[in-house]
Structure formats: C-alpha cells, structure tokens
Design an enzyme around this catalytic site. Structure first.
Site, PDB file in Angstrom:
ATOM      1  N   LYS A  15       0.831  -1.206   0.000  1.00 53.87           N
ATOM      2  CA  LYS A  15       0.000   0.000   0.000  1.00 53.87           C
ATOM      3  C   LYS A  15       0.865   1.256   0.000  1.00 53.87           C
ATOM      4  CE  LYS A  15      -3.753  -0.246   2.309  1.00 53.87           C
ATOM      5  NZ  LYS A  15      -4.698  -0.407   3.426  1.00 53.87           N
ATOM      6  N   ARG A  45      -3.485   2.955   8.718  1.00 49.90           N
ATOM      7  CA  ARG A  45      -3.795   1.692   8.028  1.00 49.90           C
ATOM      8  C   ARG A  45      -2.568   0.791   7.961  1.00 49.90           C
ATOM      9  NH1 ARG A  45      -8.289   2.073   4.233  1.00 49.90           N
ATOM     10  NH2 ARG A  45      -9.219   4.139   4.228  1.00 49.90           N
ATOM     11  N   GLY A  94      -8.063  -7.001   4.363  1.00 48.63           N
ATOM     12  CA  GLY A  94      -8.928  -7.108   5.534  1.00 48.63           C
ATOM     13  C   GLY A  94      -8.367  -7.895   6.689  1.00 48.63           C
ATOM     14  N   MET A 154      -5.638  -7.267   8.547  1.00 50.72           N
ATOM     15  CA  MET A 154      -5.070  -6.466   9.640  1.00 50.72           C
ATOM     16  C   MET A 154      -5.950  -5.242   9.876  1.00 50.72           C
ATOM     17  SD  MET A 154      -1.037  -6.953   8.867  1.00 50.72           S
ATOM     18  CE  MET A 154      -1.277  -6.652   7.128  1.00 50.72           C
ATOM     19  N   ARG A 168      -3.818  -1.422  -6.030  1.00 49.66           N
ATOM     20  CA  ARG A 168      -3.035  -2.657  -5.896  1.00 49.66           C
ATOM     21  C   ARG A 168      -3.481  -3.607  -6.984  1.00 49.66           C
ATOM     22  NH1 ARG A 168      -5.954  -4.423  -0.233  1.00 49.66           N
ATOM     23  NH2 ARG A 168      -8.059  -4.673  -1.047  1.00 49.66           N
ATOM     24  N   HIS A 226     -15.964  -8.093   2.028  1.00 49.00           N
ATOM     25  CA  HIS A 226     -14.944  -9.029   2.506  1.00 49.00           C
ATOM     26  C   HIS A 226     -15.213 -10.447   2.009  1.00 49.00           C
ATOM     27  CE1 HIS A 226     -13.525 -12.032   5.473  1.00 49.00           C
ATOM     28  NE2 HIS A 226     -12.412 -11.331   5.398  1.00 49.00           N
ATOM     29  N   ARG A 261      -1.728 -47.860 -11.430  1.00 54.86           N
ATOM     30  CA  ARG A 261      -1.696 -48.765 -10.274  1.00 54.86           C
ATOM     31  C   ARG A 261      -2.582 -49.970 -10.540  1.00 54.86           C
ATOM     32  NH1 ARG A 261      -2.346 -43.131  -7.296  1.00 54.86           N
ATOM     33  NH2 ARG A 261      -3.704 -42.996  -9.107  1.00 54.86           N
ATOM     34  N   ARG A 298       2.686 -49.986 -12.892  1.00 53.62           N
ATOM     35  CA  ARG A 298       3.307 -50.506 -11.671  1.00 53.62           C
ATOM     36  C   ARG A 298       2.695 -51.861 -11.345  1.00 53.62           C
ATOM     37  NH1 ARG A 298       2.531 -47.241  -6.161  1.00 53.62           N
ATOM     38  NH2 ARG A 298       0.486 -48.253  -6.242  1.00 53.62           N
ATOM     39  N   GLU A 326      11.284 -45.526  -3.650  1.00 56.02           N
ATOM     40  CA  GLU A 326      10.456 -45.083  -2.523  1.00 56.02           C
ATOM     41  C   GLU A 326      11.016 -45.547  -1.188  1.00 56.02           C
ATOM     42  OE1 GLU A 326       6.572 -46.952  -3.070  1.00 56.02           O
ATOM     43  OE2 GLU A 326       7.543 -48.384  -4.398  1.00 56.02           O
ATOM     44  N   SER A 352      11.297 -43.867 -11.127  1.00 56.18           N
ATOM     45  CA  SER A 352      10.134 -43.048 -10.814  1.00 56.18           C
ATOM     46  C   SER A 352      10.087 -42.896  -9.300  1.00 56.18           C
ATOM     47  CB  SER A 352       8.856 -43.710 -11.328  1.00 56.18           C
ATOM     48  OG  SER A 352       7.732 -42.944 -10.964  1.00 56.18           O
ATOM     49  N   GLY A 366       8.569 -42.424  -5.982  1.00 58.51           N
ATOM     50  CA  GLY A 366       7.285 -42.483  -5.278  1.00 58.51           C
ATOM     51  C   GLY A 366       7.389 -41.654  -4.015  1.00 58.51           C
ATOM     52  N   THR A 367       7.131 -40.358  -4.140  1.00 63.14           N
ATOM     53  CA  THR A 367       7.447 -39.424  -3.050  1.00 63.14           C
ATOM     54  C   THR A 367       6.543 -39.602  -1.833  1.00 63.14           C
ATOM     55  OG1 THR A 367       6.145 -37.746  -4.224  1.00 63.14           O
ATOM     56  CG2 THR A 367       8.535 -37.698  -4.516  1.00 63.14           C
ATOM     57  N   ASN A 368       5.383 -40.235  -1.995  1.00 61.00           N
ATOM     58  CA  ASN A 368       4.531 -40.461  -0.819  1.00 61.00           C
ATOM     59  C   ASN A 368       5.231 -41.396   0.165  1.00 61.00           C
ATOM     60  OD1 ASN A 368       2.685 -38.952  -2.227  1.00 61.00           O
ATOM     61  ND2 ASN A 368       1.397 -40.677  -2.807  1.00 61.00           N
ATOM     62  N   ASP A 369       5.625 -42.593  -0.328  1.00 62.74           N
ATOM     63  CA  ASP A 369       6.301 -43.550   0.546  1.00 62.74           C
ATOM     64  C   ASP A 369       7.702 -43.089   0.910  1.00 62.74           C
ATOM     65  OD1 ASP A 369       4.415 -45.411   1.163  1.00 62.74           O
ATOM     66  OD2 ASP A 369       5.010 -46.885  -0.329  1.00 62.74           O
ATOM     67  N   CYS A 421       6.047 -39.506  -9.281  1.00 63.89           N
ATOM     68  CA  CYS A 421       4.647 -39.867  -9.505  1.00 63.89           C
ATOM     69  C   CYS A 421       3.826 -39.801  -8.221  1.00 63.89           C
ATOM     70  CB  CYS A 421       4.543 -41.263 -10.119  1.00 63.89           C
ATOM     71  SG  CYS A 421       5.302 -42.547  -9.108  1.00 63.89           S
ATOM     72  N   TYR A 440      10.321 -35.736 -16.080  1.00 56.32           N
ATOM     73  CA  TYR A 440       8.874 -35.530 -16.070  1.00 56.32           C
ATOM     74  C   TYR A 440       8.346 -35.523 -14.644  1.00 56.32           C
ATOM     75  CZ  TYR A 440       8.320 -40.548 -15.133  1.00 56.32           C
ATOM     76  OH  TYR A 440       8.369 -41.790 -14.551  1.00 56.32           O
TER      77      TYR A 440
END
Length: 895
Positions: A23, A93, A102, A104, A337, A453, A559, A615, A752, A771, A773-776, A839, A859
C-alpha cells in the site's frame, strides 16, 4: 547508513515494496505520478520488525519521527492535528508486503476528541457529519486498540435506529449521534476499564502499536499460512490525511476494478456509496450501487475515474483494485493494488494483456498463481436441472457448491474436520471469519456487495459466493434463515450458484467444467517454454482419456491393484490369495489374466502413441481380504443359532478358513512387510501373470494399429538384486509372449525406499527409468505414517513452525529432496540415458515441480485434473527457477 523508518509518500516509489509494504509503495508511486492522493507518510516494515524485537514496544525515537512527519503533513494541508479550528484528521492503516485484504487493522478519523469534533462541526457547518465521524472513530479504536467486540456497538446503533424509526446511517440526526457517542465511551469504560483518550497524540501512538500488533492476530496468521506469506515480512503503517465521503450527497466512496475480477472482461467494475465512508463498502454494512450508475449521478467523477483507471492499469501492467473517495465533488485516490481475481479472470486477463501488447507471453505465464489453476475448473449446475430457487443475490464468486447450512465460522470449521460439507450463511463476513470461509464449500451473505470481505476472500480461494442476498432473513438465535416464505435450519442442504447469485434449496447435480479458449492458449505457451514432460496418474481408460484431454504426455503411474477391487473380480483375487498350492494359485491367476489384459488394452488405446508406466502389484495381500474383526463377528452370528443348518455349517467352515488365512497374512507393520517386489519374489507367479497380460495387450493393440510404449515399474525395490530378479521375470515373459515381434519396452523401478536412493548406482544397472514415489519416500525418510501423522500431530507441527510445510503436500527438499538428487546423479553416472520422474502427490505441487526442474527430472506425473497446473508450473520453473528471496529478522508469533 541508517535506513529511514518514516518516509513521506513523495520519498518512495513502487520498487520499495519490501520496505514500505504494498500500500505504501503504491501510494508513493501514485503521488509521484501526479494523481490526487491525500498527503501522508509510511512507517516502514523495518520498524515493525524492530517493534517485535523490542518486546512489542515502539523502538526508541520512532514516535518522535512520526510526529515530525505529521508536522509536514499539517503544513501541506494547512491544518493542525488536534487543532481547535480546522483540525487535521488521519487514517492509520496497515500495509503488508503481500496483499492481505482485511486481515489487519485500520482506524479512520483519528484526531477527533470532545474539542476537535466541535471544531470540525463548526468548520464544515455539519454537526451530523462531525459526530458521525467521531462515533466511527470510537468504535474502531475500541475494537482495534482495546480489543472490544464490535457487536456491543452495533447493538446500540441498531437500537437507536429502531427508537427513531430510521433505516440508514445518513438519516441519523446529530443529537442521536451525540447520544450514541456517550454510550460508546461507556462501553470502553466498562469493557476495557479505560477512558477513550482525548490526547490525539496518545491516540496516534496506540493506533500505530495496534496496527503493528495486528500482524500477528489470528486471522492474519491463518491467511499467511493459507497463502504461504512469510512471517518475517511484517507490516508497514500508512498515516494519511483524511478525506470524507460522508459529507453529504456530493460526497461518496467506492472500490473500482479496472476489469471484471470474476470474468476478466475489459470493463470498469466496482461499487460505490454516496454519503459514506470507505469501510461501509468493504465491510458490507450497506449494499452499494454498481460503478456504472456513477456515470449518471456524478459524470465528471466517473470520467476522471475512468481515465485514472486506464492510466494505473497501463502503469502497473495489470488489473488494478482502486479505492477512492469523493469529498464535496473532488476525487481522491486512496489506494491501488493488483486486484484479486478468480481463476477464470486470471487466465483471461493474462492472455488479453499479451494480445493487447502490454506484457509478453513469458510474463503472462509467470503471473498465473497455482492456487488459481487448482481452483480453475469450477463445477457448475447441470443444464436442464429442475432448480428450487429460493433467493437471488449478487454473483460474487463463480462456481457451484452444495452443503449443509451453518451460521458461524467455528461450526463450519468443526464440521469440516468431521467430513461434513457446509455453506456458511451470515449477514456479512468479517476478517475474523477467515477460518470458516476456508472450511466451507461456499459463502452466502444477506448484506454486502461484490467487493465486500466475503466476495474478495471467496474469489481468492475459488469458492462460490453469493453476497447482498437481501431476500434471505437470518435469525442467528434460532439458527435458521427464511427465504421465499420457507425456513431453513442449520444442517439443511442448500446449493449456491456463484455465477448467477442463485440460492437453491436442496442438492442438485453438478457438471465438471470445460477448458476455456484462453486457458488453452496459455497452456500452449507453457508447452513452448517448459522442458519437463507432464504425465498423469491414471488407472482406468476413462481417467487416461480425461488426462490426455488436459494435455498429459503419457501415464507416469498406472496402479494395477485398483483393477482388482471391482466386485466381480474380488472373489477371484481372494481365491488366488487363499490358494493352498502354486497350481491352484495359478488357476485363479489364469482367470485374472484376461481381465488384466483387457484393462491394459483400454489404457494403451486411450494413450495411443504415449508412454504408459504400469506398476506391478504393490499393496500387501491382506488388503484384498475382509477385515478380521468383520469375519469374527460374522462367524459369531453363525454360531448364535442353536442348530446350524447344513448351509450355515458350510458357511461357518469357509469363514473359519478365511479367518486362518487372514491371520496367517497378518503382519505387525504390513506397509513395511510383504508387499511390492517382495510379494513378486515370494509369489513370482503373480508378477508373471501381470507381465504376460501387459505384453498380450501390447500385441492386441499393435494388431489394431495402436502405437504402444510400455514401461513396467517394479515397486518398493530396496536392493539391486530385487530389481535384477524381477527384471529377469519380465524379460522372460516378453520373450514368451512376443516371440519374434520387435518391441521396445522399458523396465524400471519406483524409488520409494531410502536405501534404493542411496544405492541408486547399483540399482541403475538394471533399470531403464527411476520413478520417485514421493509419498512412501517421505513416509520412510521422516519415519511418519502418513495417515497417523496427518490425523494426529502434523498440523500441530506446521502451526508451530516445527515443519515449514506438510511434507506430504510440498516436497521436503532438505531431506527427501537430497535423496532424490543423489539418486538422479548416481543413477545417471552409471546409466546416462536413465529417465527420471516423480509420480507421488508432489507431481502436482508448484514448489515440488520447481525442485524437480532444478535436479533435472525428465517428467512429473499427477492426477488428471492437476495436469494443466503442472504444465504451467513446469513453464514457470523453467523461466524463474532461482529467484532469490530476501530474508529478514524473524517475527515470533505469540502462541
């Protein structure tokens, strides 16, 4: 050299955003460009950080600098702060670096007391106006400085209007305002045990401290967490001479967007009120008029606004959100803004600005927010649906949503935690309701306009919102609302159509959205820029086709276990699991083989000419069997009969066999037990069946002229020997099925297990691709069970900054990321053409995609509906990968 902590608007410019806040920087830029900005100055974000480092006290000498700056404003205005003839009033302000509308605090009309209010009344010849300003100040001051809830003041104002038979604020006479002022002061004495300060400099100091303090209020913290705004940014404080929109019918106030923030259409869009102050518009206290009406009501003002809007948009090269006030026919600009916008508007605006020659394609791509794209494909009401419309309000944020009626933010949040969908219904929302807006499916308000708001916040989140729906009469005590002569209780289902403003009783069918022309154009530009491919996670031909429609360049994860879960297949799968011998297991697998082949044929056909990574079976076998508790309960019910029939006896024996098998398969920690490649090594006939099904499907598709690019992925490898053994099995199946048929296929693994990443060089000798397997990999690296962590302690960790983000949503680059980077480097050291990708869920997250670009992955793969997001994020990663982020002193939250 000491950096100035207090800067007049003419001393700054737009490039000083980190010091002056958004601002303050824009006020400085407009001032120096000759726009009609009321004079003032900005207290810097550095001062805010000093305030927190000083234990929540103004740093030494700062208030003296503020007083000195105020003297210069007095000289420019020809007025005196606290003066007894023509008093100078100011607004105080907040102004954060990142836009936080809104969240603050603001105080208007500061400088009024029992003496200066009389001077203001005499100078303007308008006692009603003067007392109106004073009562507004007292209420704002009480709320912001003394933390007294606004309901106490609103209740008294409502009672005053009822006693006098008055509907609107501008009808209240001066004497009634004076009565209310005395009541407001009494509330402060009662609730804060303090007097409203008559010393105007005491007012100013308390106001500045309160605005700094508001950086760490609950709603600001929630908003920062939602939009990943760093705590250390702090807020500036803007102190500006007041101009008044409530000085009569030739005065007014409003909010203007240079384009429609819901659609992106190139038309002035906004609202205004005559004889009102700015808070009346954004707070939703009165339902305002559309900006187009200003053309007939105040033609010169409308013309000036149009010219300024065009000038500001051209200067900032983006849609602007402009606050303005008209004082006795003179126009003032209070803020500009970059405007908050819906996802549809963001895409259209970016493309239109390129077509208009204002920005480049690369700039357009970098402006797209991932949160917008994630919300972009809004659902809508199915055509031809019979709709029980009970009310119509303003279409404040597009999309359709349905949920159970809830009347307060806390309940909405509570219901969300228990899995219930809600629609938040309120007279108007305030910044304190931010957590409820986040939790609800949509928002309905009976008051307020398109720039209230509720509208602004819902648009930013991509949630449907209907505002200013005066046909809805809310009774908070009874927890119900009335519309069209009908009563809706808390818990009743309603549907909102944010595109038309309709409120619909009950649940209606919703349809999935379509890709707009502008989005397709933007995605085409992204594809020209990005270097990483974007694949999809898909287990059915339908998902594969949808992902291809969204631009997926192959399947990164198919899967196969999901294919076994259908009701007509599950008995065959269970027979295979329960088999007592290899022969009987193979007999069941022989029944599954043509089913698997059919699955693969459908997917290969949908992805004709694109790679498909399949897989092999990953989960432990017990997941395909009934739960032990259910089996024991069923057996007990069979035993309950005093005499079992022959049929029941046979059922009891079968159940007993199943119970023993389930117990035999039980493991202390099945997710780290006999699953993935371990299952394929212990029961090689399972993986052999799947490999044969894949290659038979390949042959069948080739016979139809379909181009097939199969990639077979071995899950949960932790040792090179596991992959070597399983690759031999797959290669042997290929020889048996393909014979002399030439086919290029790949065999790789899902990385993984941390050991697989650490020994990537050895594993890469047997792999054509990795590949991740970022979850595991995240679970095993942190030692977290995802379900337990997210359900128990992870939110606490993120809230208390033990972790910066949920590592299952945003890739942990410091830990998990190091394993990925190491595995890529080591793997390619052995196998230079090794293909690499991810993946897991992170394949659709912007920050994670930036990391993937940085470490050179080929990828990312994500769910079908996140493919457009990933395509643009990959382009952004290529364009601006290493943008530096300036660090500042940490502001510690009060916990």
């Amino acid at each position: 050299m000491n950096v100035k902590r207090v800067l007049h608007f003419q001393e700054g410019h737009a490039g000083m955003k980190k010091l002056l806040g958004g601002k303050g920087a824009n006020l400085a830029e407009m001032t120096n460009n000759g726009l009609p900005v009321p004079p003032g100055f900005t207290v810097s974000t550095d001062a805010c950080r000093e305030y927190y480092a000083n234990g929540g006290k103004l740093p030494e000498g700062l208030f003296e600098e503020i007083r000195a700056a105020l003297k210069q404003v007095e000289q420019r205005k020809g007025q005196q702060f606290g003066g007894s003839s023509d008093p100078l009033l100011v607004s105080v302000r907040s102004g954060s670096v990142s836009s936080m509308p809104g969240m603050m605090d603001t105080i208007l009309n500061l400088g009024l007391n029992d003496v200066t209010v009389q001077a203001l009344a005499q100078h303007t010849g308008n006692k009603r106006f003067a007392y109106d300003c004073y009562r507004r100040l007292i209420q704002m001051f009480a709320n912001v400085v003394f933390d007294i809830e606004g309901i106490y003041f609103e209740r008294l104002l409502h009672q005053l209007k009822e006693r006098n038979g008055i509907q609107t604020d501008k009808e209240v006479p001066a004497e009634a305002w004076l009565e209310l002022i005395n009541q407001y002061k009494a509330i402060i004495r009662s609730k804060a045990n303090k007097e409203f300060p008559q010393d105007v400099y005491a007012q100013l100091q308390l106001a500045v401290e309160a605005v700094f303090r508001s950086w760490n209020n609950q709603r600001a913290i929630i908003y920062r967490d939602l939009y990943s705004i760093p705590d250390e940014q702090g807020t500036a404080v803007n102190i500006q001479s007041m101009v008044f929109g409530n000085m009569g019918e030739e005065s007014g106030t409003g909010v203007l967007f240079t384009r429609n923030p819901s659609t992106g259409e190139n038309l002035l869009y906004g609202e205004y009120l005559t004889n009102a102050q700015g808070e009346d518009v954004v707070a939703g206290v009165r339902t305002p008029f559309p900006i187009a009406m200003l053309k007939s009501e105040m033609p010169p003002i409308h013309a000036s606004l149009s010219q300024i809007a065009s000038r500001l948009e051209g200067h900032y090269k983006d849609m602007q959100d402009i606050e303005f006030t008209v004082e006795k026919g003179e126009l003032f600009i209070l803020q500009t803004r970059n405007g908050k916008r819906t996802a549809q508007a963001a895409v259209k605006l970016a493309v239109d600005l390129v077509r208009e020659g204002i920005i480049t394609k690369e700039e357009a791509l970098q402006r797209i927010e991932m949160e917008h794209l994630d919300q972009l494909l809004h659902r809508a009401i199915e055509d031809g649906e019979h709709l029980d419309v009970v009310a119509t309000g303003l279409p404040a944020s597009p999309g359709a949503a349905m949920g159970q009626v809830v009347f307060d933010a806390d309940t909405a949040e509570e219901w969300s935690r228990s899995g219930k969908r809600s629609v938040l219904v309120s007279m108007e929302t305030t910044p304190e309701d931010i957590h409820g807006v986040i939790a609800a499916e949509g928002v309905l308000t009976s008051r307020g306009g398109m720039t209230s708001h509720a509208a602004v916040v819902a648009r930013g989140m991509g949630k449907p919102c209907v505002c200013g729906c005066e046909e809805v009469h809310i009774d908070l005590e009874s927890r119900q609302f009335e519309a069209a002569g009908r009563t809706f209780n808390e818990g009743d289902w309603i549907t909102l159509d944010g595109a038309t403003g309709r409120v619909i009783a009950g649940v209606v069918a919703l349809k999935e959205p379509e890709m707009s022309e502008e989005l397709l154009e933007l995605l085409k530009w992204a594809d020209e820029v990005r270097s990483m491919k974007v694949r999809t996670n898909a287990d059915t031909p339908e998902d594969a086709a949808k992902a291809r429609e969204f631009g997926a360049e192959g399947i990164g994860l198919c899967r196969t276990e999901h294919m076994f879960m259908s009701p007509h297949r599950l008995p065959v799968v269970q027979a295979m699991i329960l088999a007592d011998s290899t022969e009987s297991r193979k007999s069941a697998l022989d029944q599954l083989l043509p089913m698997q082949q059919s699955d693969f044929e459908g997917i290969f056909e949908a992805m004709d000419g694109l790679p498909v990574t399949i897989r092999l079976l990953d989960p432990p076998l017990h997941e395909f069997l009934p739960k032990l508790e259910e089996l024991l309960l069923h057996q007990e019910k069979l035993r309950a009969g005093s005499h079992l029939t022959a049929e029941a006896e046979d059922e009891w024996r079968k159940t007993d066999v199943l119970i023993r098998k389930v117990r035999n398969l039980q493991e202390m920690n099945p997710m780290l037990g006999t699953r993935g490649c371990r299952l394929g090594i212990v029961f090689p006939e399972i993986y052999e069946m799947q490999a044969i099904a894949i290659f038979r499907a390949v042959l069948a598709c080739l016979g139809k002229g379909i181009t097939v690019i199969p990639e077979i992925m071995i899950p949960l490898v932790g040792h090179a020997n596991e992959l070597q053994r399983m690759r031999e099995l797959v290669d042997q199946a290929a020889k048996v099925v393909l014979g002399t048929q030439s086919l290029e296929y790949k065999v790789g693994t899902m990385i993984e297990v941390p050991r697989a990443a650490l020994t990537a060089a050895a594993i890469a000798k047997h792999a054509d691709f990795f590949s991740f397997g970022t979850n595991d990999l995240t679970q095993m690296t942190f030692g977290y069970s995802r379900d337990d962590a997210e359900g128990k302690f992870l939110a606490h960790y993120v809230d208390h900054k033990i972790l910066p983000k949920n590592p299952f949503q945003v890739l942990d680059t410091e830990g998990v990321g190091q394993l990925i980077e190491w595995a890529v480097t080591q793997g390619r050291g052995v196998h230079p053409t090794l293909k690499t990708g991810i993946c897991g869920e992170h394949g659709g997250d912007k920050e994670s995609i930036f990391f993937c670009q940085q470490v050179g992955l080929d990828y990312v793969s994500c769910s079908p509906f996140r493919v457009p997001l990933a395509r643009i994020a990959a382009a952004q990663a290529r364009l601006s990968l290493s943008a530096p982020v300036a660090a500042g002193p940490l502001i510690v939250r009060a916990l």
